[in-house]
Design a protein around this motif. Structure first.
Motif, short mmCIF file in Angstrom:
data_model
loop_
_atom_site.label_atom_id
_atom_site.label_comp_id
_atom_site.label_asym_id
_atom_site.label_seq_id
_atom_site.Cartn_x
_atom_site.Cartn_y
_atom_site.Cartn_z
N LEU A 44 32.78 45.76 47.01
CA LEU A 44 33.21 44.41 47.35
C LEU A 44 32.59 43.37 46.42
CD1 LEU A 44 33.08 44.54 51.27
CD2 LEU A 44 35.13 44.48 49.82
N ASN A 45 31.35 43.62 46.01
CA ASN A 45 30.70 42.68 45.08
C ASN A 45 31.45 42.61 43.75
OD1 ASN A 45 28.71 42.03 46.92
ND2 ASN A 45 27.23 43.50 46.11
N PRO A 54 38.92 40.29 48.72
CA PRO A 54 39.05 41.66 49.21
C PRO A 54 40.13 41.79 50.28
CG PRO A 54 36.74 41.02 49.06
CD PRO A 54 37.55 39.77 48.84
N SER A 55 40.94 42.84 50.15
CA SER A 55 42.03 43.09 51.09
C SER A 55 41.92 44.53 51.58
CB SER A 55 43.39 42.87 50.42
OG SER A 55 44.43 43.28 51.27
N GLU A 56 41.94 44.72 52.90
CA GLU A 56 41.78 46.04 53.49
C GLU A 56 42.93 46.98 53.13
OE1 GLU A 56 41.09 47.93 57.99
OE2 GLU A 56 41.14 45.76 57.65
N ASP A 60 44.06 49.01 44.88
CA ASP A 60 43.85 48.94 43.43
C ASP A 60 42.95 47.78 43.03
OD1 ASP A 60 45.56 46.89 44.03
OD2 ASP A 60 46.89 47.22 42.32
N GLN A 61 42.24 47.19 43.98
CA GLN A 61 41.47 45.98 43.67
C GLN A 61 40.27 46.27 42.77
OE1 GLN A 61 41.04 44.06 47.71
NE2 GLN A 61 41.84 42.35 46.54
#
Length: 404
Positions: A44-45, A54-56, A60-61
């Protein structure tokens, strides 16, 4: 981050997680909550550090974040010889060696260094350096100045109202992709057409090849414009031998109208991406300009101003000298070697006497035959063409012009 090697009961095998083996009767590894939370937080960092939310449900984030963070930061401070990307000299309009305004509405040529202004059709234009208010939030980087074209006489039948800069060597960007960026505004909505011309030089074959960059609708507020263009190669071109081949950036303005056009932060760079404006120090920019134009006057003093001996060339005719030896003679070594052999203009330091001639320190004696002698790209001598003068110290100002 590492495996939870020091966590009791994690059940690692050879330092790694393993599955349960029912046949062998061995349990699978356990993932402690602290370790799972740490891994998740580390990912997340990275995502947040790249400016993403951030998306649950998006898987591909992390990849997107790594790509974003790996991009070159256009503000990164490279050594100047590596990072000098803007092919436009004086694109921030910091340098005005010839003066902050043109001499008259019917006189164009160069005003802001490296930028040439041309118009016809009996138009009248005031070219001037304008000041940005400190702290203004429209154009970034806190620029000091911007360029203004104020047409005070519309004229009739004109075919050229143009602001241009000739970039040395037609090989510049030949066959490559280039991106132009600039800030501009006008007194009302006006269309400005921008081109890049590849001029092979005097005596070259094929003429100038002109590539349209774009047509831009200027507004009454400062707006950033950008366009990318593919320039032709030089295949089939025959270059001239005069050393004046160039790549010419031209802003073609509306014809035969009263108008005000303002320009700031002009940048031309190689590549398909418009990056942040490259800020060079005024000192560095001045040296780049002086390859094409230099003067004995201080930077803020317009050539021809009667300021006395400050910064001038100096020569002393001493008691006992006569004939040829009784001439003022001074060497002017240029601060920056010129692009080519420059044309030299001479200016008297005071209003008395003959214009463009040596003047004595007592301001009582003027010569009549001052001339430039032996000009080269490195310097020039200024003498008095065999005219003997009385014992005095003499002064004269000069400019050297090697523009394309």
């Amino acid at each position: 981050m590492d495996y939870p090697k020091n966590t009791p009961g994690a059940g690692l095998a050879n330092g790694r997680f393993v599955d349960e083996d029912p046949i062998a009767g061995t349990p699978g590894s356990l993932i402690p909550a602290s370790w799972g939370n740490a891994v998740t937080q580390e990912i997340l960092n990275v995502i947040s550090g790249a400016g993403l939310v951030p998306s649950e449900n998006q898987t591909d984030q992390l990849s997107l974040a790594i790509k974003e963070l790996a991009k070159l930061d256009p503000q990164q401070r490279f050594p100047v010889q590596v990072y000098r990307k803007n092919l436009i000299i004086n694109g921030n309009f910091d340098i005005w060696q010839r003066g902050a305004v043109n001499l008259a509405p019917n006189i164009g040529a160069y005003i802001a260094d490296r930028f040439r202004c041309d118009w016809n059709g009996n138009a009248g234009v005031n070219i001037s350096r304008q000041n940005f208010v400190p702290g203004q939030g429209e154009v970034p980087n806190e620029p000091r100045f911007f360029f203004r074209w104020q047409q005070v006489t519309a004229g009739a039948g004109g075919s050229i109202h143009r602001i241009s800069q000739a970039i040395e060597s037609v090989r510049t960007l030949a066959g490559k992709t280039a991106t132009l960026t600039f800030w501009a505004k006008a007194d009302t909505t006006r269309q400005v057409n921008v081109t890049l011309g590849q001029f092979p030089g005097t005596g070259g074959g094929g003429g100038e090849t002109v590539t349209p960059v774009g047509s831009f609708q200027l507004k009454t507020s400062w707006t950033r414009f950008s366009a990318t263009v593919q320039l032709p190669s030089l295949a089939g071109k025959v270059l001239g031998s005069g050393g004046n081949d160039c790549l010419r950036l031209s802003f073609d303005l509306p014809l035969n109208v009263l108008q005000v056009i303002d320009l700031a932060q002009v940048q031309l760079e190689e590549g398909p991406v418009s990056t942040l404006f490259e800020l060079r120090s005024p000192g560095d920019e001045l040296m780049l300009c002086q390859r094409y134009y230099e003067k004995t006057y201080s930077q803020e003093v317009s050539p021809g101003t009667f300021i006395g001996a400050y910064g001038s060339l100096i020569s002393t005719v001493r008691l006992g000298q006569a004939s040829f030896s009784a001439q003022p003679l001074a060497q002017w070594t240029f601060k920056v070697e010129k692009r080519g052999v420059p044309s030299i203009s001479l200016f008297a330091p005071t209003s008395k006497g003959t214009p463009g001639q040596w003047r004595s320190g007592s301001d009582e004696v003027s010569s009549a035959s001052a001339r430039a002698l032996g000009a080269s790209t490195r310097g020039v001598w200024v003498d008095n063409f065999d005219t003997a003068l009385v014992t005095q110290t003499y002064y004269i100002h000069a400019t050297a012009d090697a523009e394309l």
